[in-house]
Design a protein around this motif. Structure first.
Motif, PDB file in Angstrom:
ATOM      1  N   GLU A  12       0.836  -1.196   0.000  1.00 24.25           N
ATOM      2  CA  GLU A  12       0.000   0.000   0.000  1.00 24.25           C
ATOM      3  C   GLU A  12       0.879   1.257   0.000  1.00 24.25           C
ATOM      4  O   GLU A  12       1.866   1.321   0.736  1.00 24.25           O
ATOM      5  CB  GLU A  12      -0.893   0.010   1.259  1.00 24.25           C
ATOM      6  CG  GLU A  12      -2.140  -0.857   1.097  1.00 24.25           C
ATOM      7  CD  GLU A  12      -2.919  -0.507  -0.176  1.00 24.25           C
ATOM      8  OE1 GLU A  12      -3.067  -1.406  -1.026  1.00 24.25           O
ATOM      9  OE2 GLU A  12      -3.310   0.676  -0.341  1.00 24.25           O
ATOM     10  N   PRO A  13       0.513   2.279  -0.797  1.00 24.54           N
ATOM     11  CA  PRO A  13       1.280   3.543  -0.752  1.00 24.54           C
ATOM     12  C   PRO A  13       1.234   4.143   0.649  1.00 24.54           C
ATOM     13  O   PRO A  13       0.203   4.104   1.320  1.00 24.54           O
ATOM     14  CB  PRO A  13       0.544   4.436  -1.753  1.00 24.54           C
ATOM     15  CG  PRO A  13      -0.293   3.540  -2.585  1.00 24.54           C
ATOM     16  CD  PRO A  13      -0.624   2.359  -1.740  1.00 24.54           C
ATOM     17  N   LYS A  14       2.365   4.673   1.108  1.00 21.61           N
ATOM     18  CA  LYS A  14       2.402   5.363   2.409  1.00 21.61           C
ATOM     19  C   LYS A  14       2.831   6.829   2.196  1.00 21.61           C
ATOM     20  O   LYS A  14       2.089   7.750   2.448  1.00 21.61           O
ATOM     21  CB  LYS A  14       3.393   4.657   3.350  1.00 21.61           C
ATOM     22  CG  LYS A  14       2.965   3.249   3.751  1.00 21.61           C
ATOM     23  CD  LYS A  14       3.812   2.662   4.864  1.00 21.61           C
ATOM     24  CE  LYS A  14       5.181   2.217   4.385  1.00 21.61           C
ATOM     25  NZ  LYS A  14       5.169   0.891   3.722  1.00 21.61           N
ATOM     26  N   LYS A  15       4.022   7.010   1.673  1.00 18.22           N
ATOM     27  CA  LYS A  15       4.547   8.384   1.475  1.00 18.22           C
ATOM     28  C   LYS A  15       3.828   9.065   0.310  1.00 18.22           C
ATOM     29  O   LYS A  15       3.549  10.273   0.345  1.00 18.22           O
ATOM     30  CB  LYS A  15       6.057   8.316   1.180  1.00 18.22           C
ATOM     31  CG  LYS A  15       6.734   9.678   0.996  1.00 18.22           C
ATOM     32  CD  LYS A  15       6.764  10.454   2.298  1.00 18.22           C
ATOM     33  CE  LYS A  15       7.463  11.804   2.150  1.00 18.22           C
ATOM     34  NZ  LYS A  15       7.426  12.583   3.401  1.00 18.22           N
ATOM     35  N   PHE A  16       3.535   8.294  -0.722  1.00 15.66           N
ATOM     36  CA  PHE A  16       2.872   8.868  -1.899  1.00 15.66           C
ATOM     37  C   PHE A  16       1.399   8.474  -1.917  1.00 15.66           C
ATOM     38  O   PHE A  16       1.006   7.523  -1.262  1.00 15.66           O
ATOM     39  CB  PHE A  16       3.591   8.405  -3.175  1.00 15.66           C
ATOM     40  CG  PHE A  16       5.054   8.791  -3.210  1.00 15.66           C
ATOM     41  CD1 PHE A  16       6.047   7.814  -3.152  1.00 15.66           C
ATOM     42  CD2 PHE A  16       5.441  10.120  -3.253  1.00 15.66           C
ATOM     43  CE1 PHE A  16       7.394   8.165  -3.162  1.00 15.66           C
ATOM     44  CE2 PHE A  16       6.777  10.472  -3.271  1.00 15.66           C
ATOM     45  CZ  PHE A  16       7.752   9.502  -3.206  1.00 15.66           C
ATOM     46  N   THR A  17       0.599   9.192  -2.693  1.00  8.72           N
ATOM     47  CA  THR A  17      -0.852   8.957  -2.673  1.00  8.72           C
ATOM     48  C   THR A  17      -1.229   7.703  -3.458  1.00  8.72           C
ATOM     49  O   THR A  17      -2.279   7.127  -3.258  1.00  8.72           O
ATOM     50  CB  THR A  17      -1.578  10.159  -3.313  1.00  8.72           C
ATOM     51  OG1 THR A  17      -1.000  10.373  -4.619  1.00  8.72           O
ATOM     52  CG2 THR A  17      -1.407  11.397  -2.450  1.00  8.72           C
ATOM     53  N   LYS A  18      -0.369   7.325  -4.404  1.00  9.17           N
ATOM     54  CA  LYS A  18      -0.666   6.140  -5.216  1.00  9.17           C
ATOM     55  C   LYS A  18       0.640   5.379  -5.446  1.00  9.17           C
ATOM     56  O   LYS A  18       1.720   5.868  -5.075  1.00  9.17           O
ATOM     57  CB  LYS A  18      -1.292   6.578  -6.557  1.00  9.17           C
ATOM     58  CG  LYS A  18      -2.623   7.304  -6.374  1.00  9.17           C
ATOM     59  CD  LYS A  18      -3.445   7.352  -7.651  1.00  9.17           C
ATOM     60  CE  LYS A  18      -4.826   7.970  -7.345  1.00  9.17           C
ATOM     61  NZ  LYS A  18      -5.741   7.849  -8.512  1.00  9.17           N
TER      62      LYS A  18
END
Ligand code: 2RA
Length: 341
Positions: free
Chosen positions: A186-192
């Motif tokens: 799952e993305p954490k730092k980025f939105t996707k």
């Protein structure tokens, strides 16, 4: 003989690069302090490949009295707390955060572009470093603007994940690795997902639909280069570890040919022109990593406007985009205003 230099944020991407570049450029240092948050206190950092190591101190407990220059890469929140007390103690702050960039009494400096602006630094004893994507662009625009006066700039950026810090780099690495085992995470730092993808969103959205990163390129270019220049930007995150790239389309008030532009860029400070109209005759981000230069390729006339030039610009965002520019500001400050201890 030298300056008493503080590097604040010494364990982050930009802080470590500032230490490397201070060593590479043999910046005259009589004393060096490396600061970070309490989490990193006690760690050791290296002054490039000089073999000299420095123990990291907690910035909260550091007294800047008697120190000459502080290179800050600690983010806006911590800068808001510490920069004023360093400046008041007589230690000139060169700040990488966005906090002071648009303050009217704080110079925003790219030494190849607006060196004279540094002479106003005493107002707050703080000097601001521009956003990485702005720095490389104004270096490329400056010689062309002086020759044919820029009316309008349209820029699309392809920004590496290191602009988002170590977490951004880790996310690209882990996603790229995990995709092959069917689990991109799952993305954490980025939105996707950033692995094998691009994201047209850096920083936060503004009411007009642009992002703060795009706004920074507009207002910082006006402050550094010329308030009359119109800029519109689209800033995109791409799956590259280090090195920002930009496709820049420029409209001029006066006539300028591609040959004029190539000659001006070839002769301009800080620029390496790599521009052959053949396979491989251009620079890619991987080739700029660890280098000082702002690279320019794909220079050509834009036939859709009266006086138009299009070009490709690549630079190491941790270096010219941050750490190198900050050290160059320190060099400029030393030449113009500071006596070596
Ligand atoms: C980025 N320019 O690339 C911003 C901050 N370094 O994320």
């Amino acid at each position: 003989m030298g300056y008493r230099v503080v590097v604040a944020g010494a364990t982050g991407n930009v802080g470590r690069e500032m230490l490397n570049i201070l060593a590479e450029r043999e910046f005259p240092i009589s004393d060096l302090a490396a600061l970070a948050s309490s989490r990193s206190q006690g760690e050791e950092v290296e002054l490039g490949d000089t073999g000299r190591t420095v123990k990291v101190q907690n910035i909260e407990h550091f007294d800047p009295t008697g120190w000459d220059i502080a290179l800050f890469a600690i983010g806006s929140d911590a800068t808001r707390i510490h920069a004023p007390r360093f400046a008041a103690a007589g230690c000139t702050v060169i700040d990488n955060s966005s906090l002071y960039r648009m303050e009217p009494d704080v110079p925003l400096i790219v030494p190849e572009v607006n060196p004279d602006a540094i002479d106003g630094y005493k107002a707050r004893n703080i000097i601001a470093n521009p956003n990485c994507s702005t720095a490389q662009m104004v270096v490329a625009l400056k010689p062309l603007h002086d020759f044919a006066t820029i009316r309008r700039v349209v820029v699309s950026t392809y920004q590496s994940v290191s602009g988002a810090g170590k977490q951004g780099m880790d996310e690209l690495f882990e996603q790229s690795r995990n995709i092959f085992v069917g689990d991109p995470a799952e993305p954490k730092k980025f939105t996707k997902q950033i692995a094998f993808n691009v994201i047209p969103h850096i920083d936060s959205f503004l009411d007009d639909g642009s992002t703060k990163e795009e706004w920074k390129m507009v207002v910082e270019t006006k402050k550094i280069l010329d308030p009359k220049v119109k800029v519109v930007a689209t800033c995109v995150r791409v799956p590259v570890f280090v090195g920002h790239s930009e496709a820049i389309h420029i409209e001029f008030e006066n006539d300028i040919s591609a040959a004029d532009a190539q000659r001006l860029l070839r002769e301009a400070p800080g620029i390496m022109l790599v521009d052959k109209r053949e396979d491989g005759g251009y620079v890619t981000p991987i080739e700029c990593v660890g280098e000082f230069a702002t690279y320019v390729s794909r220079v050509r006339e834009d036939p859709t406007v009266e006086n138009g030039i299009a070009l490709w610009c690549v630079s190491d965002n941790l270096r010219k985009g941050a750490a190198l520019n900050a050290v160059q500001i320190a060099e400029l400050l030393g030449r113009r205003h500071l006596k070596k201890g």
